[in-house]
Design a protein around this motif. Structure first.
Motif, PDB file in Angstrom:
ATOM      1  N   GLY A  15      -0.559  48.741  16.440  1.00  0.00           N
ATOM      2  CA  GLY A  15      -0.220  47.641  17.025  1.00  0.00           C
ATOM      3  C   GLY A  15      -0.785  48.544  18.369  1.00  0.00           C
ATOM      4  N   ARG A  16      -0.036  49.647  18.353  1.00  0.00           N
ATOM      5  CA  ARG A  16      -0.211  50.442  19.907  1.00  0.00           C
ATOM      6  C   ARG A  16      -1.387  51.185  19.948  1.00  0.00           C
ATOM      7  NH1 ARG A  16       3.176  56.230  19.648  1.00  0.00           N
ATOM      8  NH2 ARG A  16       5.300  54.516  18.498  1.00  0.00           N
ATOM      9  N   GLY A  17      -2.258  51.213  18.462  1.00  0.00           N
ATOM     10  CA  GLY A  17      -3.629  51.836  18.770  1.00  0.00           C
ATOM     11  C   GLY A  17      -4.741  50.684  19.355  1.00  0.00           C
ATOM     12  N   LEU A  18      -4.487  49.620  19.077  1.00  0.00           N
ATOM     13  CA  LEU A  18      -5.326  48.350  19.212  1.00  0.00           C
ATOM     14  C   LEU A  18      -5.119  48.209  20.843  1.00  0.00           C
ATOM     15  CD1 LEU A  18      -7.216  45.853  18.628  1.00  0.00           C
ATOM     16  CD2 LEU A  18      -4.837  44.762  17.787  1.00  0.00           C
ATOM     17  N   ALA A  19      -3.671  47.883  21.471  1.00  0.00           N
ATOM     18  CA  ALA A  19      -3.556  47.645  22.702  1.00  0.00           C
ATOM     19  C   ALA A  19      -4.138  48.766  23.758  1.00  0.00           C
ATOM     20  CB  ALA A  19      -1.771  47.704  23.119  1.00  0.00           C
ATOM     21  N   LEU A  20      -4.051  50.175  23.610  1.00  0.00           N
ATOM     22  CA  LEU A  20      -5.067  50.989  23.873  1.00  0.00           C
ATOM     23  C   LEU A  20      -6.122  50.883  23.806  1.00  0.00           C
ATOM     24  CD1 LEU A  20      -3.071  53.895  23.088  1.00  0.00           C
ATOM     25  CD2 LEU A  20      -3.039  52.774  25.515  1.00  0.00           C
ATOM     26  N   ALA A  21      -7.022  50.406  23.184  1.00  0.00           N
ATOM     27  CA  ALA A  21      -7.767  50.401  22.958  1.00  0.00           C
ATOM     28  C   ALA A  21      -8.937  48.965  23.600  1.00  0.00           C
ATOM     29  CB  ALA A  21      -8.869  49.781  21.289  1.00  0.00           C
ATOM     30  N   LEU A  22      -8.106  48.324  23.618  1.00  0.00           N
ATOM     31  CA  LEU A  22      -8.392  46.706  24.479  1.00  0.00           C
ATOM     32  C   LEU A  22      -7.849  47.245  26.441  1.00  0.00           C
ATOM     33  CD1 LEU A  22      -6.564  44.059  22.937  1.00  0.00           C
ATOM     34  CD2 LEU A  22      -9.486  44.862  22.798  1.00  0.00           C
ATOM     35  N   LEU A  23      -7.140  48.068  26.472  1.00  0.00           N
ATOM     36  CA  LEU A  23      -7.094  48.392  27.664  1.00  0.00           C
ATOM     37  C   LEU A  23      -8.206  49.103  28.254  1.00  0.00           C
ATOM     38  CD1 LEU A  23      -5.052  48.773  30.567  1.00  0.00           C
ATOM     39  CD2 LEU A  23      -4.348  50.766  28.946  1.00  0.00           C
ATOM     40  N   ALA A  24      -8.352  50.307  27.453  1.00  0.00           N
ATOM     41  CA  ALA A  24      -9.211  50.935  27.742  1.00  0.00           C
ATOM     42  C   ALA A  24     -10.895  50.503  28.242  1.00  0.00           C
ATOM     43  CB  ALA A  24      -9.585  52.026  27.133  1.00  0.00           C
ATOM     44  N   HIS A  25     -11.684  48.860  26.955  1.00  0.00           N
ATOM     45  CA  HIS A  25     -12.630  48.316  27.710  1.00  0.00           C
ATOM     46  C   HIS A  25     -12.348  47.648  28.753  1.00  0.00           C
ATOM     47  CE1 HIS A  25     -13.044  49.690  22.709  1.00  0.00           C
ATOM     48  NE2 HIS A  25     -14.543  48.919  23.460  1.00  0.00           N
ATOM     49  N   GLY A  26     -10.783  47.598  29.216  1.00  0.00           N
ATOM     50  CA  GLY A  26     -10.946  46.177  30.878  1.00  0.00           C
ATOM     51  C   GLY A  26     -11.271  47.492  31.546  1.00  0.00           C
ATOM     52  N   LEU A  27     -11.226  48.868  31.306  1.00  0.00           N
ATOM     53  CA  LEU A  27     -10.998  49.723  32.910  1.00  0.00           C
ATOM     54  C   LEU A  27     -12.683  50.248  32.682  1.00  0.00           C
ATOM     55  CD1 LEU A  27      -8.112  52.300  31.889  1.00  0.00           C
ATOM     56  CD2 LEU A  27      -8.121  50.242  34.170  1.00  0.00           C
ATOM     57  N   LEU A  28     -13.000  49.795  31.683  1.00  0.00           N
ATOM     58  CA  LEU A  28     -14.655  50.329  31.838  1.00  0.00           C
ATOM     59  C   LEU A  28     -14.955  49.022  32.590  1.00  0.00           C
ATOM     60  CD1 LEU A  28     -16.722  52.521  31.270  1.00  0.00           C
ATOM     61  CD2 LEU A  28     -16.496  50.683  28.900  1.00  0.00           C
ATOM     62  N   ILE A  29     -14.965  48.227  32.109  1.00  0.00           N
ATOM     63  CA  ILE A  29     -15.703  46.836  32.706  1.00  0.00           C
ATOM     64  C   ILE A  29     -15.485  46.866  34.402  1.00  0.00           C
ATOM     65  CG2 ILE A  29     -15.850  44.604  32.572  1.00  0.00           C
ATOM     66  CD1 ILE A  29     -14.825  44.858  30.076  1.00  0.00           C
ATOM     67  N   LEU A  30     -14.517  47.265  34.769  1.00  0.00           N
ATOM     68  CA  LEU A  30     -14.015  47.007  36.316  1.00  0.00           C
ATOM     69  C   LEU A  30     -14.675  48.755  36.632  1.00  0.00           C
ATOM     70  CD1 LEU A  30     -10.263  46.323  35.613  1.00  0.00           C
ATOM     71  CD2 LEU A  30     -11.828  44.794  36.642  1.00  0.00           C
ATOM     72  N   ALA A  31     -14.270  49.628  35.556  1.00  0.00           N
ATOM     73  CA  ALA A  31     -15.567  50.627  37.264  1.00  0.00           C
ATOM     74  C   ALA A  31     -16.695  50.059  36.853  1.00  0.00           C
ATOM     75  CB  ALA A  31     -15.519  51.690  35.924  1.00  0.00           C
ATOM     76  N   LEU A  32     -17.577  49.227  36.071  1.00  0.00           N
ATOM     77  CA  LEU A  32     -19.113  49.443  35.864  1.00  0.00           C
ATOM     78  C   LEU A  32     -19.184  47.852  36.900  1.00  0.00           C
ATOM     79  CD1 LEU A  32     -19.896  48.488  32.321  1.00  0.00           C
ATOM     80  CD2 LEU A  32     -20.899  50.428  33.655  1.00  0.00           C
ATOM     81  N   THR A  33     -18.445  47.275  37.364  1.00  0.00           N
ATOM     82  CA  THR A  33     -18.520  46.272  38.017  1.00  0.00           C
ATOM     83  C   THR A  33     -18.442  46.809  39.839  1.00  0.00           C
ATOM     84  OG1 THR A  33     -17.507  44.570  36.666  1.00  0.00           O
ATOM     85  CG2 THR A  33     -17.430  43.994  38.773  1.00  0.00           C
ATOM     86  N   TYR A  34     -17.814  47.450  40.090  1.00  0.00           N
ATOM     87  CA  TYR A  34     -17.245  48.032  41.257  1.00  0.00           C
ATOM     88  C   TYR A  34     -18.913  49.240  41.330  1.00  0.00           C
ATOM     89  CZ  TYR A  34     -15.683  50.918  45.066  1.00  0.00           C
ATOM     90  OH  TYR A  34     -15.769  51.855  46.292  1.00  0.00           O
ATOM     91  N   GLY A  35     -18.948  50.018  40.680  1.00  0.00           N
ATOM     92  CA  GLY A  35     -20.514  50.504  40.915  1.00  0.00           C
ATOM     93  C   GLY A  35     -21.495  49.734  41.111  1.00  0.00           C
ATOM     94  N   LEU A  36     -22.030  48.424  40.437  1.00  0.00           N
ATOM     95  CA  LEU A  36     -22.547  47.614  40.947  1.00  0.00           C
ATOM     96  C   LEU A  36     -23.072  46.868  42.414  1.00  0.00           C
ATOM     97  CD1 LEU A  36     -23.606  45.600  37.663  1.00  0.00           C
ATOM     98  CD2 LEU A  36     -24.827  47.687  39.047  1.00  0.00           C
ATOM     99  N   HIS A  37     -21.254  46.769  42.963  1.00  0.00           N
ATOM    100  CA  HIS A  37     -21.786  46.169  43.968  1.00  0.00           C
ATOM    101  C   HIS A  37     -20.271  46.692  45.273  1.00  0.00           C
ATOM    102  CE1 HIS A  37     -21.819  42.297  42.627  1.00  0.00           C
ATOM    103  NE2 HIS A  37     -21.527  42.486  41.167  1.00  0.00           N
TER     104      HIS A  37
END
Length: 285
Positions: A15-37
């Protein structure tokens, strides 16, 4: 059977590994959005046209110099040595293979030459033997021919001498027969009568000759062969010939063979043997 018992136990911390994976994907999406705007600007834009008094050629765009090609990596000394050794080994192997092939061809050429020489020698030897055999055969044939000629000449000479002797005996017998028949002038005739063979002597002669006759008598004709026999004083048969043929050549030859087998004839009662005897013989008498 309960299948839950056979299921392997769940790994700890999944369960811990699954939570870390979801957090990492969310941070990646935020970084891509900021880079575009982050460069977006809402200030109004202005356009302006600039005119120059003298046309000027625009400076060429500066191009980045081409990147130098990377220099080929220098092989290590040990790799170079190994490559050189492998190349030398391959060259030696090639030279050895070439030398072996050359040696094989030379040996094959020598074997072919030796084989050809042997075949030539065998042919020459065979021809020599055939020639020698032919010469020996021709020599033997010539010797046989010469021997046959000599034998024929000898037989002819002997036959001629026998004919001459028989002829002389025949003439002598004729003279004696003439003497026995007529005698000499002024004689009493006693000597002529005494010289004739006795009555039973001719029967004794036929009795010796007849058992020696080999003849297949078919019981038909009864041919008569009249033969003349030349005799020596001791009764030896010197020769015989047919004076009058019987008409059956086989009977004539059988009579002559029987006379030859007899070899000698018995003496007369007075111990004398006439030099010439004329016999008439039939198969059945």
């Amino acid at each position: 059977m309960n299948t839950a018992v056979l299921r392997p136990p769940e790994a700890a911390g999944i369960g811990r590994g699954l939570a870390l994976a979801l957090l990492a994907h969310g941070l990646l999406i935020l970084a891509l959005t900021y880079g575009l705007h982050w460069r977006s600007d809402s200030s109004p834009a202005f356009e302006a046209e600039l005119w120059a008094s003298v046309p000027q050629v625009a400076a060429p765009r500066e191009e980045a110099p081409p990147e130098p090609e990377p220099a080929p990596a220098k092989p290590e000394p040990q790799a170079q040595q190994r490559a050189a050794e492998e190349e030398a080994a391959q060259q030696r192997e090639a030279e050895i293979a070439i030398a072996k092939e050359k040696k094989r061809k030379e040996e094959k050429a020598r074997e072919d030459a030796l084989k050809l020489e042997r075949e030539k020698a065998e042919k020459a030897e065979k021809a020599a033997k055939e020639k020698e055999a032919k010469a020996a055969k021709d020599k033997a044939a010539k010797e046989e021919q010469d021997r046959k000629k000599a034998q024929d000449a000898k037989d002819a000479k002997a036959a001629k001498e026998a004919d001459a002797k028989r002829e002389a005996l025949r003439l002598e017998n004729l003279r004696r027969i003439q003497g026995m028949a007529g005698g000499t002038p002024g004689s009493t005739g006693t000597a002529a009568q005494n010289a004739a063979p006795s009555a039973g002597w001719v029967g004794k002669v036929k009795g010796k000759i007849r058992p020696l006759i080999i003849y297949a008598d078919d019981g038909g004709a009864n041919p008569t062969a009249e033969v003349q026999v030349a005799l020596a004083p001791d009764g030896r048969i010197l020769g015989s010939k047919v004076l009058k043929a019987s008409g059956d050549a086989e009977w004539d030859r059988a009579v002559l063979r029987a006379i030859e087998k007899a070899e000698t004839l018995p003496r007369d009662t007075d111990g004398r043997v006439p030099p010439v005897l004329i016999l008439n013989l039939r198969p059945r008498e």
